[in-house]
Design a protein around this motif. Structure first.
Motif, PDB file in Angstrom:
ATOM      1  N   UNK A  75       0.827  -1.220   0.000  1.00  0.00           N
ATOM      2  CA  UNK A  75       0.000   0.000   0.000  1.00  0.00           C
ATOM      3  C   UNK A  75       0.855   1.261   0.000  1.00  0.00           C
ATOM      4  N   UNK A  76       1.966   1.243   0.742  1.00  0.00           N
ATOM      5  CA  UNK A  76       2.803   2.436   0.858  1.00  0.00           C
ATOM      6  C   UNK A  76       3.963   2.455  -0.133  1.00  0.00           C
ATOM      7  N   UNK A  77       4.195   1.341  -0.823  1.00  0.00           N
ATOM      8  CA  UNK A  77       5.194   1.313  -1.880  1.00  0.00           C
ATOM      9  C   UNK A  77       6.628   1.191  -1.425  1.00  0.00           C
ATOM     10  N   UNK A  78       6.865   0.807  -0.176  1.00  0.00           N
ATOM     11  CA  UNK A  78       8.242   0.618   0.280  1.00  0.00           C
ATOM     12  C   UNK A  78       8.252  -0.352   1.455  1.00  0.00           C
ATOM     13  N   UNK A  79       9.423  -0.958   1.647  1.00  0.00           N
ATOM     14  CA  UNK A  79       9.564  -1.921   2.729  1.00  0.00           C
ATOM     15  C   UNK A  79      10.541  -3.019   2.347  1.00  0.00           C
ATOM     16  N   UNK A  80      10.967  -3.815   3.308  1.00  0.00           N
ATOM     17  CA  UNK A  80      12.009  -4.812   3.042  1.00  0.00           C
ATOM     18  C   UNK A  80      11.600  -5.905   2.071  1.00  0.00           C
ATOM     19  N   UNK A  81      10.347  -6.356   2.093  1.00  0.00           N
ATOM     20  CA  UNK A  81       9.984  -7.442   1.173  1.00  0.00           C
ATOM     21  C   UNK A  81       9.970  -6.956  -0.268  1.00  0.00           C
ATOM     22  N   UNK A  82       9.559  -5.702  -0.490  1.00  0.00           N
ATOM     23  CA  UNK A  82       9.590  -5.152  -1.845  1.00  0.00           C
ATOM     24  C   UNK A  82      11.024  -4.980  -2.332  1.00  0.00           C
ATOM     25  N   UNK A  83      11.884  -4.442  -1.475  1.00  0.00           N
ATOM     26  CA  UNK A  83      13.271  -4.216  -1.876  1.00  0.00           C
ATOM     27  C   UNK A  83      14.016  -5.537  -2.081  1.00  0.00           C
ATOM     28  N   UNK A  84      13.752  -6.520  -1.206  1.00  0.00           N
ATOM     29  CA  UNK A  84      14.398  -7.824  -1.370  1.00  0.00           C
ATOM     30  C   UNK A  84      13.940  -8.503  -2.649  1.00  0.00           C
ATOM     31  N   UNK A  85      12.646  -8.377  -2.963  1.00  0.00           N
ATOM     32  CA  UNK A  85      12.127  -8.965  -4.205  1.00  0.00           C
ATOM     33  C   UNK A  85      12.791  -8.340  -5.417  1.00  0.00           C
ATOM     34  N   UNK A  86      12.867  -7.012  -5.431  1.00  0.00           N
ATOM     35  CA  UNK A  86      13.427  -6.310  -6.583  1.00  0.00           C
ATOM     36  C   UNK A  86      14.920  -6.573  -6.739  1.00  0.00           C
ATOM     37  N   UNK A  87      15.637  -6.654  -5.616  1.00  0.00           N
ATOM     38  CA  UNK A  87      17.089  -6.830  -5.672  1.00  0.00           C
ATOM     39  C   UNK A  87      17.504  -8.288  -5.759  1.00  0.00           C
ATOM     40  N   UNK A  88      16.605  -9.198  -5.354  1.00  0.00           N
ATOM     41  CA  UNK A  88      16.950 -10.615  -5.334  1.00  0.00           C
ATOM     42  C   UNK A  88      17.969 -10.956  -4.269  1.00  0.00           C
ATOM     43  N   UNK A  89      18.027 -10.134  -3.222  1.00  0.00           N
ATOM     44  CA  UNK A  89      19.022 -10.333  -2.169  1.00  0.00           C
ATOM     45  C   UNK A  89      18.335 -10.283  -0.804  1.00  0.00           C
ATOM     46  N   UNK A  90      18.999 -10.801   0.249  1.00  0.00           N
ATOM     47  CA  UNK A  90      18.392 -10.809   1.575  1.00  0.00           C
ATOM     48  C   UNK A  90      18.452  -9.447   2.259  1.00  0.00           C
ATOM     49  N   UNK A  91      17.416  -9.121   3.002  1.00  0.00           N
ATOM     50  CA  UNK A  91      17.391  -7.900   3.801  1.00  0.00           C
ATOM     51  C   UNK A  91      16.968  -8.273   5.216  1.00  0.00           C
ATOM     52  N   UNK A  92      17.787  -7.893   6.182  1.00  0.00           N
ATOM     53  CA  UNK A  92      17.521  -8.194   7.583  1.00  0.00           C
ATOM     54  C   UNK A  92      17.136  -6.922   8.324  1.00  0.00           C
ATOM     55  N   UNK A  93      16.102  -7.022   9.133  1.00  0.00           N
ATOM     56  CA  UNK A  93      15.738  -5.953  10.062  1.00  0.00           C
ATOM     57  C   UNK A  93      15.887  -6.539  11.464  1.00  0.00           C
ATOM     58  N   UNK A  94      17.049  -6.393  12.082  1.00  0.00           N
ATOM     59  CA  UNK A  94      17.288  -7.060  13.359  1.00  0.00           C
ATOM     60  C   UNK A  94      16.508  -6.493  14.529  1.00  0.00           C
ATOM     61  N   UNK A  95      16.188  -5.187  14.470  1.00  0.00           N
ATOM     62  CA  UNK A  95      15.504  -4.553  15.598  1.00  0.00           C
ATOM     63  C   UNK A  95      14.558  -3.482  15.065  1.00  0.00           C
ATOM     64  N   UNK A  96      13.257  -3.765  15.132  1.00  0.00           N
ATOM     65  CA  UNK A  96      12.269  -2.813  14.637  1.00  0.00           C
ATOM     66  C   UNK A  96      12.356  -1.479  15.385  1.00  0.00           C
ATOM     67  N   UNK A  97      12.759  -1.513  16.655  1.00  0.00           N
ATOM     68  CA  UNK A  97      12.846  -0.291  17.434  1.00  0.00           C
ATOM     69  C   UNK A  97      13.961   0.634  16.986  1.00  0.00           C
ATOM     70  N   UNK A  98      14.956   0.089  16.289  1.00  0.00           N
ATOM     71  CA  UNK A  98      16.097   0.890  15.839  1.00  0.00           C
ATOM     72  C   UNK A  98      16.126   1.045  14.319  1.00  0.00           C
ATOM     73  N   UNK A  99      15.109   0.562  13.622  1.00  0.00           N
ATOM     74  CA  UNK A  99      15.106   0.572  12.165  1.00  0.00           C
ATOM     75  C   UNK A  99      14.929   1.988  11.617  1.00  0.00           C
ATOM     76  N   UNK A 100      15.863   2.423  10.750  1.00  0.00           N
ATOM     77  CA  UNK A 100      15.831   3.764  10.179  1.00  0.00           C
ATOM     78  C   UNK A 100      15.453   3.787   8.700  1.00  0.00           C
ATOM     79  N   UNK A 101      15.531   2.660   8.005  1.00  0.00           N
ATOM     80  CA  UNK A 101      15.231   2.644   6.573  1.00  0.00           C
ATOM     81  C   UNK A 101      13.735   2.765   6.310  1.00  0.00           C
ATOM     82  N   UNK A 102      12.944   2.070   7.108  1.00  0.00           N
ATOM     83  CA  UNK A 102      11.485   2.098   6.966  1.00  0.00           C
ATOM     84  C   UNK A 102      10.860   2.293   8.349  1.00  0.00           C
ATOM     85  N   UNK A 103      11.038   3.470   8.944  1.00  0.00           N
ATOM     86  CA  UNK A 103      10.600   3.674  10.326  1.00  0.00           C
ATOM     87  C   UNK A 103       9.097   3.521  10.522  1.00  0.00           C
ATOM     88  N   UNK A 104       8.287   3.982   9.552  1.00  0.00           N
ATOM     89  CA  UNK A 104       6.838   3.864   9.711  1.00  0.00           C
ATOM     90  C   UNK A 104       6.407   2.403   9.687  1.00  0.00           C
TER      91      UNK A 104
END
Length: 236
Positions: A75-104
């Protein structure tokens, strides 16, 4: 970190035993999600994203939370699953409380009780890509071994998904070809009837069929089928 209920080696072996000619693509995706959920340490929910262009869909999920977190990204057009799909590479979010790439999105995940995530890109074919999304309850739910297990599983799953997709596409193509052959057969029959009645050439017979199709705003195949059916009924 929660321990897996299924050994990853056993999970991959079970996936390898699936017969594509006896399993639909949806069933295959469901099996991938269930096996990943049981075999990846720290996994609490799993989903599989398929992405065409920038349009994503969650085809299978083990819990509504996983689907909700995926759909927020679509719905918002961004997030780790979209970026991982497009790049074909793994994306880890180890701590949601400290996440700066997709804070919302991370804040939304924390509200849903998810503290960490993994999204492993699944290159399926040029027009279709995807991701295996793994969600954990606490922060840092996935240690180095868990991430390696997820990546290894995802590589195997990507092959299985690609094969399933190709099999599904091949089956659809075969059905279309069979339908085209049936259409051609009935058109040839209709042409033969016209040629016999009017003593005309095949080209002239086809021209008459085409004109009748245009005049009646009906498909050529339907016009031909009606003509053949009428000839059969008249001949009885």
């Amino acid at each position: 970190m929660s321990q897996p209920s299924t050994d990853p080696v056993d999970a991959l072996a079970e996936l390898g035993r699936i017969r594509l000619d006896q399993t639909s693509l949806d069933d295959m995706l469901g099996q991938v999600a269930r096996l990943a959920n049981r075999s990846i340490p720290g996994a609490e929910q799993v989903s599989v994203t398929l992405l065409r262009g920038r349009v994503g869909r969650t085809l299978v999920f083990t819990d509504e939370v996983a689907r909700d977190l995926d759909e927020w990204q679509y719905e918002h057009g961004h997030g780790p699953c979209l970026d991982a799909s497009a790049a074909g590479s793994p994306i880890s979010v180890p701590d949601m409380g400290a996440e700066q790439r997709w804070p919302d999105w991370a804040a939304h995940a924390r509200t849903a009780g998810v503290g960490s995530s993994l999204s492993i890109g699944l290159p399926i074919q040029s027009a279709v890509v995807g991701a295996l999304n793994v969600y954990g309850g606490p922060a840092h739910a996935f240690d180095r071994d868990a991430i390696a297990t997820a990546e290894g599983f995802a590589r195997y799953a990507a092959v299985a998904l690609a094969n399933a997709h190709l099999y599904d596409s091949a089956t659809t193509l075969a059905e279309h070809m069979q339908e085209a052959m049936r259409n051609r057969a009935v058109i040839e029959q209709a042409k033969g009837i016209i040629m016999g009645e009017r003593h005309c050439t095949p080209e002239e017979a086809f021209g008459l069929l085409s004109k009748l199709s245009q005049d009646t705003n009906r498909k050529l195949r339907d016009v031909a089928a009606a003509l053949v059916a009428n000839a059969v009924e008249t001949g009885r």
